[in-house]
Enzyme design. Structure first.
Site, PDB file in Angstrom:
ATOM      1  N   ASN A  71       0.711  -1.248  -0.172  1.00  0.00           N
ATOM      2  CA  ASN A  71       0.084   0.019   0.223  1.00  0.00           C
ATOM      3  C   ASN A  71       0.646   1.179  -0.045  1.00  0.00           C
ATOM      4  OD1 ASN A  71       0.444  -1.239   2.740  1.00  0.00           O
ATOM      5  ND2 ASN A  71      -0.341   0.917   3.457  1.00  0.00           N
TER       6      ASN A  71
ATOM      7  N   CYS B  19      -2.018   5.412   7.520  1.00  0.00           N
ATOM      8  CA  CYS B  19      -2.514   4.668   8.858  1.00  0.00           C
ATOM      9  C   CYS B  19      -1.250   4.911   9.614  1.00  0.00           C
ATOM     10  CB  CYS B  19      -2.546   3.365   8.518  1.00  0.00           C
ATOM     11  SG  CYS B  19      -3.970   3.178   7.289  1.00  0.00           S
TER      12      CYS B  19
HETATM   13  N1  PMP Z   1      -4.850  -3.109   4.596  1.00  0.00           N
HETATM   14  C1  PMP Z   1      -4.265  -2.257   3.792  1.00  0.00           C
HETATM   15  C2  PMP Z   1      -3.278  -2.885   2.972  1.00  0.00           C
HETATM   16  C3  PMP Z   1      -4.735  -0.985   4.056  1.00  0.00           C
HETATM   17  O1  PMP Z   1      -4.070   0.046   2.987  1.00  0.00           O
HETATM   18  C4  PMP Z   1      -5.712  -0.566   4.793  1.00  0.00           C
HETATM   19  C5  PMP Z   1      -6.164   0.907   5.045  1.00  0.00           C
HETATM   20  N2  PMP Z   1      -6.878   1.382   3.888  1.00  0.00           N
HETATM   21  C6  PMP Z   1      -6.170  -1.557   5.757  1.00  0.00           C
HETATM   22  C7  PMP Z   1      -5.660  -2.717   5.836  1.00  0.00           C
HETATM   23  C8  PMP Z   1      -7.336  -1.057   6.657  1.00  0.00           C
HETATM   24  O2  PMP Z   1      -8.537  -1.211   6.249  1.00  0.00           O
HETATM   25  P1  PMP Z   1      -9.898  -0.525   6.751  1.00  0.00           P
HETATM   26  O3  PMP Z   1      -9.499   1.107   7.122  1.00  0.00           O
HETATM   27  O4  PMP Z   1     -10.717  -0.650   5.926  1.00  0.00           O
HETATM   28  O5  PMP Z   1      -9.881  -1.328   7.941  1.00  0.00           O
END
Ligand code: PMP
Length: 392
Positions: free
Chosen positions: A154, A328
């Site tokens: 990501n 994140c």
């Molecule tokens: N895994 C990846 C690779 C992410 O980029 C993200 C954030 N978009 C997540 C997990 C967590 O996803 P969510 O915010 O839908 O819980």
């Protein structure tokens, strides 16, 4: 901001919900508000929508409808996959393998499992961020129960060799989980072809609503529930289903399925223009991630003598939203674990810029970024005591 159009090039961190998805969701907030557990007609409407969405999503990833569990997003799906599978299978073994470049949710779940007595190995990646299969194989033991390797990264957009990991897992009789969030809408996702047993998806990464996701769970690869309650989703994920969100995810997937080839070509054009122009025109600039095995929407650079945060703020002043890495983890001041895993030192990792175009970008957004970037870099480098031009 005045009359300057805002330019958004951070689709990896968040995507707008497609207006066609919003239109299709609206009736489920009022006219079709039923609870899918209720046995009356209003409940039946909800059940039908729920099951239709389940079939559409299963179809998209080449799974069966009873292998789809709706969750609140990929974080929850990752928790179910790792914690749920570990708890269900703890008598078979307590060893789990993840890669060094997993999303923070997987990394933190792994730390939690270690505190709970599981043993976790982290497989290194090469300088492009690709998992090294040989090293993965060497970490497999008799008590390994689960391997978790993302479909694509990501941050730097590197595509992982998941079909090879799936083959290895199958040969050794180990469950294989992949967090496919970064690959959504950019790569075909076929659980059978990739040999995946557990997979996490998030609706927003298809331009659907936030707060909805899916865990794909292949038959015979069962997990323990982590949310206990009324027994929805065959007892695996309790809580009244968010039908509007689930319908939204289905609509988003259907649009994606129809439009993906054209969209991927367009994004790849933007990506290649960004990469080629930056590497040709900006001195002491480098591409992070793989030169070819990379997501169509990911351009990730590092620049000598520049702090990523300073770049981000300069872009912000000009009405351009970009990123230095994963949203994140932006609250920690630590450099990206992904960049460090590829062998960069802290200073190099701190000089990174992530540009991820998406569905609603236009050619002139890319023009604008390419116009502003040299100015921003020249200014920051001009003030930098550490910038020592190499390529002059
Ligand atoms: N895994 C990846 C690779 C992410 O980029 C993200 C954030 N978009 C997540 C997990 C967590 O996803 P969510 O915010 O839908 O819980």
């Amino acid at each position: 901001m005045g009359d300057i159009k805002e330019v958004y090039l951070d689709y990896q961190s968040s995507k707008p919900v497609d207006p066609r998805v919003i239109d299709g969701m609206l009736p489920y907030f009022h006219e079709r508000f039923g609870n899918a557990s209720a046995l009356h007609r209003v409940g039946d409407v909800a059940t039908e929508a729920l099951e239709e969405s389940r079939r559409a999503i299963a179809d998209y990833i080449n799974a069966d409808h009873d292998e789809i569990i709706f969750t609140s997003g990929a974080t929850e799906a990752n928790n179910m996959a790792l914690i749920g599978y570990a708890l269900k299978n703890k008598r078979k073994g307590n060893h789990i393998i993840i890669s060094e470049v997993e999303h923070i949710s997987i990394r933190n779940i792994a730390k939690y499992l270690e505190r709970e007595g599981f043993d976790v190995s982290r497989v290194p990646v090469d300088k492009y961020g690709r998992v090294v299969l040989r090293k993965l194989e060497r970490r497999i033991r008799d008590n390994t129960i689960l391997i978790s390797v993302q479909n694509a990264n990501n941050e730097i957009g590197t595509i992982q060799p998941i079909a090879e990991v799936g083959k290895l897992a199958e040969e050794k009789g180990i469950a294989f989980h992949t967090d496919a969030v970064a690959a959504e809408g950019l790569l075909p996702i076929d659980v059978k072809r990739a040999g995946v047993h557990l997979m996490s998806l998030s609706s927003n990464d298809f331009y659907g609503p936030r707060g909805i996701g899916v865990l794909y769970m292949k038959k015979r690869y069962r997990v323990n529930p982590i949310l206990i309650g009324g027994g929805q989703e065959r007892g695996l994920r309790s809580g009244t289903e968010d039908i509007a969100g689930i319908v939204g995810m289905k609509l988003a997937v259907e649009i994606m399925k129809r439009e993906m080839p054209g969209e991927v070509d367009r994004l790849q054009g933007y990506r290649d223009r960004l990469i080629n122009t930056v590497l040709d025109e900006i001195p002491d600039s480098y591409l992070n991630g793989h030169p070819t095995e990379r997501l169509a929407s990911n351009a990730h650079f590092r620049f000598d003598g520049v702090e990523g945060e300073a770049m981000l703020l300069s872009f912000k002043d000009k009405g351009i939203s970009v990123s230095t890495g994963s949203a994140c983890t932006s609250k920690t001041l630590e450099p990206s674990h992904t960049l460090i895993a590829t062998g960069l030192i802290h200073e190099e990792a701190h000089g990174s810029l992530q540009l991820t175009p998406g569905r609603f970008n236009e050619d002139n957004d890319i023009d604008r970024v390419l116009e502003v970037l040299p100015e921003v870099l020249t200014r920051i480098r001009g003030m930098s005591p550490i910038y020592n031009p190499k390529s002059r």
